[in-house]
Design a protein around this motif. Sequence first.
Motif, PDB file in Angstrom:
ATOM      1  N   TYR A  64       0.765  -1.134  -0.222  1.00 39.28           N
ATOM      2  CA  TYR A  64       0.169   0.139  -0.074  1.00 39.28           C
ATOM      3  C   TYR A  64       1.055   1.398  -0.196  1.00 39.28           C
ATOM      4  O   TYR A  64       0.110   2.472   0.094  1.00 39.28           O
ATOM      5  CB  TYR A  64      -0.796  -0.350   1.098  1.00 39.28           C
ATOM      6  N   LYS A  65       2.514   1.331  -0.173  1.00 37.90           N
ATOM      7  CA  LYS A  65       3.058   2.536  -0.234  1.00 37.90           C
ATOM      8  C   LYS A  65       2.751   3.197  -1.570  1.00 37.90           C
ATOM      9  O   LYS A  65       2.398   2.742  -2.112  1.00 37.90           O
ATOM     10  CB  LYS A  65       4.671   1.856   0.468  1.00 37.90           C
ATOM     11  N   ARG A 104       2.566   5.653  -4.629  1.00 40.13           N
ATOM     12  CA  ARG A 104       3.219   5.074  -5.924  1.00 40.13           C
ATOM     13  C   ARG A 104       3.352   6.267  -6.758  1.00 40.13           C
ATOM     14  O   ARG A 104       2.651   7.676  -6.444  1.00 40.13           O
ATOM     15  CB  ARG A 104       3.645   3.952  -6.388  1.00 40.13           C
ATOM     16  N   ASN A 105       2.467   5.703  -7.530  1.00 40.32           N
ATOM     17  CA  ASN A 105       2.191   7.101  -9.272  1.00 40.32           C
ATOM     18  C   ASN A 105       0.690   6.847  -8.499  1.00 40.32           C
ATOM     19  O   ASN A 105       0.633   8.360  -8.353  1.00 40.32           O
ATOM     20  CB  ASN A 105       1.950   6.132 -10.472  1.00 40.32           C
ATOM     21  N   LEU A 106       0.050   6.257  -7.821  1.00 34.21           N
ATOM     22  CA  LEU A 106      -1.449   6.781  -6.750  1.00 34.21           C
ATOM     23  C   LEU A 106      -0.801   8.093  -5.712  1.00 34.21           C
ATOM     24  O   LEU A 106      -0.596   7.579  -5.102  1.00 34.21           O
ATOM     25  CB  LEU A 106      -1.837   5.520  -6.716  1.00 34.21           C
ATOM     26  N   ILE A 107      -1.093   8.808  -5.880  1.00 39.50           N
ATOM     27  CA  ILE A 107      -0.704  10.201  -5.159  1.00 39.50           C
ATOM     28  C   ILE A 107      -1.717  10.431  -3.940  1.00 39.50           C
ATOM     29  O   ILE A 107      -1.347  10.312  -2.499  1.00 39.50           O
ATOM     30  CB  ILE A 107      -0.772  11.592  -5.949  1.00 39.50           C
ATOM     31  N   GLU A 108      -2.951   9.810  -4.167  1.00 41.90           N
ATOM     32  CA  GLU A 108      -3.589   9.848  -3.140  1.00 41.90           C
ATOM     33  C   GLU A 108      -5.122   8.643  -3.264  1.00 41.90           C
ATOM     34  O   GLU A 108      -4.728   8.071  -4.559  1.00 41.90           O
ATOM     35  CB  GLU A 108      -4.568  11.064  -3.000  1.00 41.90           C
ATOM     36  N   GLY A 109      -5.625   8.829  -2.429  1.00 42.05           N
ATOM     37  CA  GLY A 109      -5.972   6.792  -2.057  1.00 42.05           C
ATOM     38  C   GLY A 109      -6.230   6.044  -1.453  1.00 42.05           C
ATOM     39  O   GLY A 109      -6.616   5.158  -0.892  1.00 42.05           O
ATOM     40  N   GLU A 110      -4.215   5.843  -1.252  1.00 42.20           N
ATOM     41  CA  GLU A 110      -3.819   4.167  -0.716  1.00 42.20           C
ATOM     42  C   GLU A 110      -4.973   4.331   0.615  1.00 42.20           C
ATOM     43  O   GLU A 110      -4.803   5.585   1.089  1.00 42.20           O
ATOM     44  CB  GLU A 110      -2.646   4.517  -0.814  1.00 42.20           C
ATOM     45  N   PRO A 111      -4.883   2.805   0.866  1.00 42.63           N
ATOM     46  CA  PRO A 111      -5.672   3.129   2.668  1.00 42.63           C
ATOM     47  C   PRO A 111      -4.920   2.896   3.397  1.00 42.63           C
ATOM     48  O   PRO A 111      -3.785   3.126   3.568  1.00 42.63           O
ATOM     49  CB  PRO A 111      -6.297   1.177   2.631  1.00 42.63           C
ATOM     50  N   ASN A 123     -10.870   2.610   7.336  1.00 46.61           N
ATOM     51  CA  ASN A 123     -10.771   2.889   5.867  1.00 46.61           C
ATOM     52  C   ASN A 123     -12.144   3.200   5.770  1.00 46.61           C
ATOM     53  O   ASN A 123     -12.789   3.396   4.579  1.00 46.61           O
ATOM     54  CB  ASN A 123     -10.013   2.756   5.013  1.00 46.61           C
TER      55      ASN A 123
END
Lengths: 251, 651
Positions: B539-540, B542-549, B650
């Motif tokens: 879950y660290k 990465r390219n996903l900037i927002e929304g990781e739990p 979450n």
Amino acid sequence: MSVSEELLGGTKEYDVFELVTDALEYVDKYEKSKDKRLLKQARDRLKRTLKIDPRHFKGRYFQAMVYYLDGNTKDAIKQFNELLHEVESKPLANEISYNLAAAHSEARDWQQAINLFNKTINNTRHHPALNLLARAGLVKTHAEAKHSGAAEYVAEIVSEPEIEAHYVEIHRILSLNPFRWLLSLIRGKKRIDKKVREKVEELIADARAKEGLKFPASRRLPLMILIGIILLLLVVGIAALLFVSYGVRLQ
Amino acid sequence: MKRSIPHWYQRLLLLLGLYAFLSVVIHAQVSFVQITDLHIFDDVHEPTDNRLDNKAALASCIDQINQRITDNNGVYDFVVITGDLGIEHFVNRNSEENTQSIDEKLRRGASDFASMLVLSKVRRWLFVPGNNDVPGEQPDKVKYYHLFIESLADEVRKSNEDFEIIDLCPKENTEASRQYDSRSGLFRIKEKSQYAFIGFDNTTFKNLDPEANVSAFRRGAVRRINANFELQKKHVAQITDLLKDVNITYAYIFYHIPEIDDPHLAALGEAEDSIKTRNADKTLTGDAYGRSAWFVNKEIRDQWRQVVNHPKVFGRFAGHFHDPRRTTYQNFAWMTSSETYLSDSLDELHVCPPLAQKFQETSTERARGFQDVHIDDRGMVSTRIFWLEGAGWNLSADRAAVEATSLKQLEMGLTYENLGRLKEAEAAYLKAAENDWQPTRQKALASLKRVVYEQDSVRERYLFGPMRAAWSVGITGFFALLPALLVVLGIYVYKWWRGRKDGKYQLKIGPIIDSPKGEAGAIFERVTTMMHGRMRTHYKRRNLIEGEPRLPMIASSQSEDVPTIIESFLPGGLGKLMALLLKRTESPKYSIVGVMRSDIFMRNRRIFLSLRAEGESLKNWSVDGNADESIGGHKKLAYEALIHVVRDINK
């Protein structure tokens, strides 16, 4: 469905979780080494994941990312488009929109790229990091389009003053705002992630180079001055504390 | 049977003790002002007329006395004028004048004088005659002084019924003596009757030669000595008689001409006519008194010595001199024959400077003033002179400095006393007491006595003293520790806030209890921790900037070290306090606890796992498994538990 639900979706299966985690680790390693074989490994794990759970959101998202990183912009755009239509979470939609724009830019589809970047910028007023990336992506796309001989074409979509305004806004967001800095310090959260900052700086430096350095450069407060101010405040604070303590004892 | 002190007796003792504790012996004390030689009627010598100036000085003097009463919130018992208003000016000594004309002049003079006196806040004025109040210093002419004083009394009563004019040398019963005369009068303050103030008419003691201008060696003075001898003897004897009153404890004598050297005569050489005349009559007046203001028969002086040495006589107040040197009135070191008067107790003689400008017009130094007198509860006299300087009244520089220092020390002492710093107060009062002006000294001594008593009292020694010391130490300690306490409080508040914020994301793993060997539980805890690490990788950001739990933090990994570090860093109790406070701020919301049970051959194992949120069960797992597959099974079970936490965080 919340963001987390979409990202957590399908992870009830332990095996799926392990496969996706492996794939992510390969992507992480690729980003450091740029070894395309690692992308192959990641693609393999993601393929196996989607065999078990074809609707696995995170698996599909990273599959699109791997396509993009591997230069397969066609499949990346297709996959991102599918995800964009499915996703319900607005923040996640903005991210996908940004990635889709980046993929279109890579595919030299300037119009789509610029439109998607503009859309992302408009939708991320309260998300400075993504907004910053989208602006940087836009100016980079604009510069590349001009550089590749499509200046007149892109001029119809986005004007030079608009691009300059984006530069100014990028510099404003990147510049030090003591109030925001203190706020982020108290909250324990960085307002702009270091990686994001570096990515943005890389994008606009590239864009400026292609534009012939005609747009303004970033004016960041030198770090040493900032450290100096903090040290000065500390010394003054300690001196005040000592003075108060000594004064009270004298009484 | 046990005998005890009767109840009434105990109460009596208590009352006596309280009386002794509370009662303060209040001694009477007397304060008054002496003014002398006003010369408001006669200070006129061609071409000089000082009368207006002298009246202005009197008005200013009255104003100053009023001011002192207001400023010091004090009371003067009376004002005494020791002669020489200048009444003789109303009588033309060289021509016969009708009595009606003299009476009218005396009445007008008295009215004029009364109009000034009534402005005084002191409502009791005492008078004795001076030689310039008796025309020609002829004994029977003292009647004009009496007439004047009677008129004065009438005049002041017109303005104020309570105003007292007291003649300390009233007229003698002339029928008995067959000669007009005065006698020594006695005045006592009603509520302070142990003090007696006696008037003494010695207006004839110069034994002035009425025709001295005719020849320097005329024997007129000698004739006067003999002629006035009986009268003078009678006047001195009257004082001795008055002192016989058993009610008198302390006596004070007011008269005009002091018995000591006259500064004018003391300054003359032996060749001067005046000295020669006096030396010629040494056998009559006594060897050592050639320059004395008294030119009397030595028998008079012997008789006077008895008065001076009388045990009840504590002070003598005179005037008469017009010497412009201030030291003349401050000490008697200037006298040529001071040893002669030692036996006459010069310490008890207080000569007041004149108020009038007479004979001082041309001198650069001037000695005009009035005398502030205080008599303490033991009858002792202290005096100080207020000098007329320009339009104001001042003490001499050295005395003013001493007084200012004493008052400052008194004020400091009072401040220290109010703060409970009795040692410092004692030192300040002791310093303030270094003043020979009795009122100030007594005030300082009374305060000193009070603080000494306070320090020696049982309650001060065993209660207030230790309490004050403890309070002082406590305050000092508190302020010394205050910065550290503020830092501790700041950290605690911050940790408490962070703890509340982060606690809902914290997970405590364990204890997982197993039997019989106790290893599997620890292994499961370790596997769960590893799985948590794997989730972090998954879950660290990465390219996903927002929304990781958001993932839970494992509480045990960070919470235990911080208090230990703080405890070793901060000294003593403060470190322990800080560690305790920090531990209290750590309260993970989630916990995974469980029990493992293996069979006797360690092949089959049953695991019961419970996920808790804020002490309540969130989800339970009961799993049977083969020991050979335990790690894989553990991983799946740990994953399920952790993903449940992630979902709960979450949701």
